[in-house]
Design a protein around this motif. Structure first.
Motif, PDB file in Angstrom:
ATOM      1  N   GLU A  50       6.631  -3.069  -5.554  1.00  0.00           N
ATOM      2  CA  GLU A  50       5.447  -2.562  -4.858  1.00  0.00           C
ATOM      3  C   GLU A  50       4.167  -3.280  -5.284  1.00  0.00           C
ATOM      4  N   THR A  51       4.094  -3.644  -6.549  1.00  0.00           N
ATOM      5  CA  THR A  51       2.869  -4.261  -7.060  1.00  0.00           C
ATOM      6  C   THR A  51       2.874  -5.779  -6.954  1.00  0.00           C
ATOM      7  N   GLU A 105       0.825  -1.206   0.000  1.00  0.00           N
ATOM      8  CA  GLU A 105       0.000   0.000   0.000  1.00  0.00           C
ATOM      9  C   GLU A 105       0.861   1.259   0.000  1.00  0.00           C
ATOM     10  N   TYR A 164      -9.347   6.063  -3.574  1.00  0.00           N
ATOM     11  CA  TYR A 164      -8.954   4.648  -3.513  1.00  0.00           C
ATOM     12  C   TYR A 164      -8.436   4.291  -2.126  1.00  0.00           C
ATOM     13  N   ASP A 165      -8.809   3.118  -1.667  1.00  0.00           N
ATOM     14  CA  ASP A 165      -8.294   2.584  -0.405  1.00  0.00           C
ATOM     15  C   ASP A 165      -7.307   1.459  -0.703  1.00  0.00           C
ATOM     16  N   ASN A 166      -6.224   1.404   0.043  1.00  0.00           N
ATOM     17  CA  ASN A 166      -5.240   0.322  -0.059  1.00  0.00           C
ATOM     18  C   ASN A 166      -4.613   0.187  -1.447  1.00  0.00           C
ATOM     19  N   ALA A 167      -4.532   1.264  -2.194  1.00  0.00           N
ATOM     20  CA  ALA A 167      -3.941   1.221  -3.536  1.00  0.00           C
ATOM     21  C   ALA A 167      -2.422   1.305  -3.451  1.00  0.00           C
ATOM     22  N   THR A 168      -1.755   0.708  -4.433  1.00  0.00           N
ATOM     23  CA  THR A 168      -0.298   0.805  -4.499  1.00  0.00           C
ATOM     24  C   THR A 168       0.089   2.157  -5.096  1.00  0.00           C
ATOM     25  N   SER A 173       2.353   4.651   0.911  1.00  0.00           N
ATOM     26  CA  SER A 173       2.499   5.397   2.159  1.00  0.00           C
ATOM     27  C   SER A 173       2.150   6.859   1.920  1.00  0.00           C
TER      28      SER A 173
END
Length: 288
Positions: free
Chosen positions: A250-251, A2, A43-47, A4
């Motif tokens: 990250e993904t 996720e 968006y929630d919890n997106a990279t 930061s």
């Protein structure tokens, strides 16, 4: 992984700087800022790579420019091609060609206009010059080398233009070690930042050593929920995956696939995560 708060600030700040570079309109700048802040907050919890793609799409709409880093990509592809023979000579003169090529592949990850506003050419020269001293975990490398020797299919996820010249030399070394290995070189489906597209990859001739595959997205990473079926099938059928750059880490980290990650730590998020200084290299394995 996720995004930061530091990542989100970086994405918004970069978009604002690019807007000002291409458009001289203070009122428009305010409207643009409102639009990207609304997008990021939806968006929630997106990279970070996913959010970066969404913001860059808005910027493309405002500027009407599809490839915002076209000049930088062409410039660094040309510059690194000029160094190609000297680097190849160093690789060939080393005790372990695969290890030497791997180290250069990590060093090339410095050419990143996503993580940085500008590429410091003097520092780039220093990092390339010091590539042979890059610390690599000996046990992990031995495991990686054995997998390369025995693999029938490799998926290589590239990252940035310029950097791809180093990837080309790494892939060449892999092919020399395992002549029967099939290599698929995965690039972005659309331009984003200075990430490699099919055209950028073809410019440096990496397609001599493997098939270039477009992943169908403009996300500066490899989002398994967004890439096309062809790329998913290649990743699923490959014996191992090499993933270049922070965005791919990250993904993909935690995906459960047999992934070896190679990149330089270029921001605070990663220096903290790996407890190493800025611009030091990372070579880690996804345990599956």
């Amino acid at each position: 992984m996720e995004a930061s708060a530091e990542c989100i600030y970086c994405i918004v700040n970069k978009a604002d700087k690019l807007f000002c570079e291409f458009i001289d309109d203070e009122k428009g700048r305010i409207e643009f800022a409102k639009e990207i802040l609304k997008e990021v907050s939806s968006y929630d919890n997106a990279t970070a790579p996913f959010l970066n793609a969404r913001v860059m799409q808005i910027l493309k709409k405002w500027t009407n420019i599809e490839d915002l880093y076209l000049e930088e990509k062409q410039l660094y592809n040309k510059r690194m091609i000029l160094l190609q023979q000297d680097i190849m000579d160093n690789i060939n003169n080393s005790d372990d060609k695969l290890l030497s090529a791997l180290r250069y592949a990590i060093a090339g990850n410095f050419i990143d206009f996503g993580a940085m506003d500008e590429v410091d050419d003097d520092l780039l020269d220093e990092i390339i010059e010091a590539a042979s001293t890059q610390k690599i975990d000996t046990n992990l490398y031995a495991k990686f080398k054995e997998e390369i020797l025995n693999a029938k299919q490799l998926c290589y996820l590239v990252d940035n233009a310029g950097e791809i010249v180093f990837d080309k030399l790494f892939v060449k070394s892999i092919k020399e070690m395992n002549k029967n290995i099939e290599i698929n070189i995965v690039v972005r489906g659309k331009p984003v930042l200075n990430d490699v597209t099919k055209k950028d990859a073809q410019e440096v001739g990496i397609d001599i050593y493997g098939a270039i595959v477009e992943n169908g997205t403009d996300i500066p990473g490899t989002d398994l929920s967004k890439i096309n079926d062809k790329t998913k099938d290649i990743m699923d059928s490959s014996d191992l995956i090499i993933a270049k750059g922070q965005g791919n880490f990250e993904t993909l980290w935690g995906c459960g696939k047999n992934v070896y990650y190679l990149f330089l730590c270029k921001c605070g998020t990663f220096t903290k995560k790996f407890s190493i200084p800025k611009y030091k290299g990372v070579f880690v394995h996804e345990v599956h």
